[in-house]
Design a protein around this motif. Structure first.
Motif, mmCIF file in Angstrom:
data_model
loop_
_atom_site.group_PDB
_atom_site.id
_atom_site.type_symbol
_atom_site.label_atom_id
_atom_site.label_comp_id
_atom_site.label_asym_id
_atom_site.label_seq_id
_atom_site.Cartn_x
_atom_site.Cartn_y
_atom_site.Cartn_z
ATOM 1 N N GLU A 206 0.658 -1.052 -0.134
ATOM 2 C CA GLU A 206 -0.175 -0.067 0.135
ATOM 3 C C GLU A 206 0.840 1.255 -0.088
ATOM 4 O OE1 GLU A 206 -2.562 2.041 3.307
ATOM 5 O OE2 GLU A 206 -3.438 0.171 2.599
ATOM 6 N N ALA A 207 1.895 1.186 0.778
ATOM 7 C CA ALA A 207 2.981 2.343 0.905
ATOM 8 C C ALA A 207 3.425 2.626 -0.608
ATOM 9 C CB ALA A 207 4.095 2.029 1.553
ATOM 10 N N VAL A 208 3.523 1.311 -1.347
ATOM 11 C CA VAL A 208 4.269 1.705 -2.818
ATOM 12 C C VAL A 208 3.233 2.386 -3.597
ATOM 13 C CG1 VAL A 208 4.855 0.256 -4.753
ATOM 14 C CG2 VAL A 208 5.597 -0.324 -2.663
ATOM 15 N N ILE A 209 1.926 2.089 -3.557
ATOM 16 C CA ILE A 209 0.990 2.527 -4.555
ATOM 17 C C ILE A 209 0.320 3.634 -4.130
ATOM 18 C CG2 ILE A 209 0.544 0.427 -5.538
ATOM 19 C CD1 ILE A 209 -1.971 0.198 -3.945
ATOM 20 N N THR A 210 0.712 4.221 -3.023
ATOM 21 C CA THR A 210 -0.019 5.503 -2.436
ATOM 22 C C THR A 210 1.164 6.656 -2.473
ATOM 23 O OG1 THR A 210 0.273 4.827 -0.007
ATOM 24 C CG2 THR A 210 -1.836 4.517 -0.939
ATOM 25 N N THR A 211 2.370 6.266 -2.915
ATOM 26 C CA THR A 211 3.404 7.342 -2.897
ATOM 27 C C THR A 211 3.195 8.234 -3.860
ATOM 28 O OG1 THR A 211 5.150 5.449 -2.474
ATOM 29 C CG2 THR A 211 5.888 7.695 -3.311
ATOM 30 N N PRO A 212 3.310 9.647 -3.453
ATOM 31 C CA PRO A 212 2.807 10.683 -4.371
ATOM 32 C C PRO A 212 3.470 10.589 -5.715
ATOM 33 C CG PRO A 212 3.043 11.758 -2.140
ATOM 34 C CD PRO A 212 3.404 10.193 -2.244
ATOM 35 N N SER A 213 2.772 10.703 -6.717
ATOM 36 C CA SER A 213 3.421 10.647 -8.129
ATOM 37 C C SER A 213 2.534 11.057 -9.231
ATOM 38 C CB SER A 213 3.315 8.902 -8.548
ATOM 39 O OG SER A 213 4.086 8.699 -9.937
ATOM 40 N N MET A 214 3.174 11.690 -10.366
ATOM 41 C CA MET A 214 2.691 12.502 -11.407
ATOM 42 C C MET A 214 2.671 11.593 -12.534
ATOM 43 S SD MET A 214 1.346 15.163 -10.030
ATOM 44 C CE MET A 214 1.039 16.025 -11.782
ATOM 45 N N ALA A 215 3.404 10.494 -12.567
ATOM 46 C CA ALA A 215 3.859 9.559 -13.863
ATOM 47 C C ALA A 215 3.759 8.103 -13.228
ATOM 48 C CB ALA A 215 5.030 9.603 -14.269
ATOM 49 N N VAL A 216 3.170 7.253 -14.344
ATOM 50 C CA VAL A 216 3.284 5.717 -13.975
ATOM 51 C C VAL A 216 4.657 5.221 -13.745
ATOM 52 C CG1 VAL A 216 2.602 3.582 -15.113
ATOM 53 C CG2 VAL A 216 1.192 5.788 -15.647
ATOM 54 N N SER A 217 4.723 4.649 -12.583
ATOM 55 C CA SER A 217 6.028 3.903 -12.366
ATOM 56 C C SER A 217 5.738 2.264 -12.274
ATOM 57 C CB SER A 217 6.325 4.261 -10.743
ATOM 58 O OG SER A 217 7.158 3.360 -10.477
ATOM 59 N N HIS A 218 6.524 1.898 -12.858
ATOM 60 C CA HIS A 218 6.479 0.229 -13.102
ATOM 61 C C HIS A 218 6.567 -0.487 -11.881
ATOM 62 C CE1 HIS A 218 6.863 -3.506 -15.344
ATOM 63 N NE2 HIS A 218 7.830 -3.742 -14.742
ATOM 64 N N ILE A 219 7.349 0.199 -10.810
ATOM 65 C CA ILE A 219 7.387 -0.256 -9.559
ATOM 66 C C ILE A 219 5.940 -0.053 -9.037
ATOM 67 C CG2 ILE A 219 8.348 -0.341 -7.481
ATOM 68 C CD1 ILE A 219 10.997 1.321 -8.500
ATOM 69 N N MET A 220 5.311 0.905 -9.045
ATOM 70 C CA MET A 220 4.046 1.017 -8.465
ATOM 71 C C MET A 220 2.886 -0.116 -9.153
ATOM 72 S SD MET A 220 3.810 5.234 -8.129
ATOM 73 C CE MET A 220 2.035 5.149 -7.442
ATOM 74 N N MET A 221 3.021 -0.325 -10.385
ATOM 75 C CA MET A 221 2.195 -1.079 -10.910
ATOM 76 C C MET A 221 2.360 -2.541 -10.602
ATOM 77 S SD MET A 221 1.464 -1.465 -15.003
ATOM 78 C CE MET A 221 2.991 -2.229 -15.586
ATOM 79 N N GLU A 222 3.807 -3.038 -10.764
ATOM 80 C CA GLU A 222 3.861 -4.177 -9.971
ATOM 81 C C GLU A 222 3.433 -4.605 -8.426
ATOM 82 O OE1 GLU A 222 5.084 -6.587 -12.029
ATOM 83 O OE2 GLU A 222 4.841 -5.412 -13.284
ATOM 84 N N GLY A 223 3.782 -3.393 -7.957
ATOM 85 C CA GLY A 223 3.186 -3.328 -6.402
ATOM 86 C C GLY A 223 1.628 -3.443 -6.122
ATOM 87 N N TYR A 224 0.842 -2.841 -7.339
ATOM 88 C CA TYR A 224 -0.440 -2.977 -7.210
ATOM 89 C C TYR A 224 -0.964 -4.152 -7.349
ATOM 90 C CZ TYR A 224 -5.333 -1.675 -8.376
ATOM 91 O OH TYR A 224 -6.606 -1.765 -8.633
ATOM 92 N N LYS A 225 -0.104 -4.771 -8.482
ATOM 93 C CA LYS A 225 -0.560 -6.447 -8.637
ATOM 94 C C LYS A 225 -0.513 -7.354 -7.424
ATOM 95 C CE LYS A 225 0.913 -5.897 -13.634
ATOM 96 N NZ LYS A 225 1.878 -6.287 -14.780
ATOM 97 N N LYS A 226 0.537 -7.229 -6.866
ATOM 98 C CA LYS A 226 0.729 -7.803 -5.695
ATOM 99 C C LYS A 226 -0.040 -7.610 -4.507
ATOM 100 C CE LYS A 226 5.281 -9.684 -6.308
ATOM 101 N NZ LYS A 226 5.491 -9.457 -7.848
ATOM 102 N N TYR A 227 -0.535 -6.284 -4.350
ATOM 103 C CA TYR A 227 -1.276 -5.608 -3.481
ATOM 104 C C TYR A 227 -2.623 -6.436 -3.465
ATOM 105 C CZ TYR A 227 -4.319 -2.254 -1.207
ATOM 106 O OH TYR A 227 -5.331 -1.628 -0.438
#
Length: 409
Positions: A206-227
Motif C-alpha cells: 500500500e505504501a508503494v501505490i500511495t506514494t505521491p506520483s505524477m507519472a506511471v511507475s513500473h514499480i508501483m504497477m507491480e506493487g499494485y498487482k501484488k497488493y
C-alpha cells in the motif's frame, strides 16, 4: 605514480588531517576524470592511503573502480569494499552520503549480476548503520539490502530494518530518489509475503501505490498487482484505496491490471472453480509478472474463507459434508485444511476421528491473562510514542521556512 595522482594523494592527506572534509569532497569530485584515466594505478593509490584516516579519498577511488566498463578482478574489489565499509570513519562518509550510497548501489548490482547476493548482506547491514542518523531513518541502501536478502532467501537481516517504523528519509546529496523509496517498500512487501505475514505485506505494498506520483511507475504497477493478490489472501476482498492515493493509479495503472481484477471478480463468487478458471485464463500474464505462486495461494485462501463461513452456521459438521460445501475433492483434503487452520489459529475446532465429525468452538481468548495484558500495555505505549512523534513532526513543519512562505503567498 602519475603527478596528478600524487597531487590527489597529497590533497587527501592534507585536507583529511585538517578535518576539512567539505573541501575534500569538492577535490575528489573534480578529480574523477583523473582517477578514471589512471584506472590501472588505482590499487597503488589506495595502498598509500589509510581507510580510517582517509575514508573519503578511498571512497572516491572505489566509486571510479566500480564505474569502469569492465571489472577484471572483482574478488579483489569485493574485499576492498568490505574492508572499506567495515573500517571507514563515519564522520567522514557523512559528508559524502550520496557517493557512499552510489558505492553500495554499484556493489549490489555486481553481486546481483554474479548471483552472489548472500555475500553482500552483512556488508550492507554495516553500510546502513554507518550513515543512519537514527534507526528510524530510511536510506537508499535499505532497498539494496532487501534486494540481496530476497535473492539469497535470507530474510532475517532485512527484518531488523523492516520492523522499524520509518519517520525520516535520509537526504543523500540534498535529495532522495523516489525509486529507492519505492523499491524498499516493494521488496519489503515481497519479503513479508514470502514469510506469509500478509498483514505487513499489504501495508508495504500500500505504501508503494500511495506514494505521491505524477507519472506511471513500473514499480508501483507491480506493487499494485501484488497488493490485489495479498488483499484477497488476507481479507477476501480488495479494500478501497486511501484518498491520498495518486490519480495515476486509478487512471493508468488499474486499466493495465485487468487480469487481476478478473481474479477479484471471480473471488467474489466464493467459487474456487471460478477463481481457478480466471487464473488459468490469464496464466501467461500472471506468470510473466512472477505472481503465479501467489495467485494459487488466493485459491487456497478461498477454501479457508469458505470453511470459516461454515463455523458461523454450524456447530458440528462431517468432513464429507464440509468437502462438498466448500468444493474440496475429498473428506481427507477437508481434514488437512481444518488441521492447518486450527494450528494457525484461524478457526477453533476439534475433529472426531471415529465418526469424521468436526465440532466448532468460540474464540477461547478472554483478554484477562497476564500475557494479553502485557501485549495491550505494549501497544498503548507504542500509540503514545507515535502521538509524541507526530506532534514533534507537526511542530517542525509549522516552523519550516518553506511551509511558512507558502502559507503567506
Amino acid at each position: 605514480m602519475a603527478a596528478a595522482l600524487e597531487q590527489y594523494v597529497n590533497s587527501v592527506r592534507t585536507l583529511s588531517s585538517q578535518g576539512n572534509f567539505a573541501q575534500l569532497c569538492e577535490v575528489i569530485s573534480k578529480s574523477s576524470d583523473v582517477l578514471a584515466r589512471n584506472s590501472s594505478l588505482l590499487d597503488n593509490v589506495m595502498a598509500t592511503l589509510d581507510i580510517e584516516s582517509h575514508s573519503l579519498g578511498i571512497l572516491g577511488i572505489l566509486c571510479i573502480k566500480y564505474s569502469s566498463p569492465t571489472i577484471t578482478d572483482f574478488e579483489t574489489l569485493f574485499l576492498q569494499t568490505q574492508d572499506f565499509i567495515n573500517c571507514c570513519q563515519r564522520e567522514q562518509v557523512l559528508y559524502a552520503t550520496n557517493n557512499y550510497a552510489d558505492l553500495c548501489h554499484l556493489f549490489t548490482q555486481q553481486l546481483v549480476d554474479k548471483k552472489q547476493a548472500f555475500r553482500g548482506i552483512l556488508i550492507l547491514v554495516e553500510a546502513i548503520k554507518k550513515i543512519q542518523l537514527h534507526p528510524a531513518q530510511l536510506t537508499s541502501v535499505h532497498a539494496d539490502l532487501c534486494q540481496l536478502c530476497l535473492l539469497a532467501k535470507c530474510f532475517k537481516p532485512a527484518l531488523e530494518f523492516l520492523e522499524t517504523d520509518i519517520n525520516e528519509i535520509s537526504k543523500e546529496g540534498g535529495q532522495f530518489d523516489a525509486k529507492h523509496f519505492l523499491m524498499y517498500y516493494y521488496y519489503g512487501g515481497m519479503i513479508y509475503t514470502a514469510l506469509k505475514d500478509f498483514d505487513k505485506a499489504l501495508y508495504f505494498f500500500e505504501a508503494v501505490i500511495t506514494t505521491p506520483s505524477m507519472a506511471v511507475s513500473h514499480i508501483m504497477m507491480e506493487g499494485y498487482k501484488k497488493y490485489i493478490l495479498v488483499a484477497l489472501i488476507l481479507n477476501g476482498k480488495v479494500p478501497s484505496l486511501p484518498k491520498y492515493t495518486p490519480s495515476v493509479v486509478s487512471r493508468y495503472i488499474k486499466p493495465l491490471c485487468q487480469p487481476y481484477h478478473d481474479v477479484v471478480t471471480a473471488y467474489g463468487s466464493n467459487s474456487p472453480d471460478q477463481v481457478r478458471a480466471a487464473i488459468n485464463k490469464h496464466e501467461d500474464a500472471i506468470t510473466r509478472d512472477s505472481n503465479l505462486g501467489l495467485a494459487k495461494q488466493v485459491t487456497t485462501s478461498l477454501y479457508k474463507k469458505n470453511i470459516q463461513r461454515l463455523t458461523k452456521t454450524f456447530m458440528t459438521l462431517s468432513l464429507a459434508d464440509m468437502a462438498n460445501r466448500v468444493q474440496l475433492p475429498s473428506a481427507q483434503e477437508a481434514e488437512k485444511y481444518v488441521l492447518h487452520m486450527i494450528e494457525d489459529g484461524e478457526i477453533y475446532a476439534a475433529i472426531n476421528q471415529k465418526d469424521g465429525m468436526v465440532r466448532f468452538y468460540d474464540n477461547p481468548e478472554k483478554y484477562n491473562t497476564p500475557s494479553m495484558l502485557k501485549y495491550i500495555d505494549e501497544e498503548i505505549a507504542k500509540c503514545v510514542a507515535l502521538d509524541e512523534k507526530i506532534k514533534q513532526m507537526d511542530q517542525e513543519i509549522t516552523i519550516n521556512a518553506q511551509y511558512v512562505q507558502k502559507l503567506r503567498s
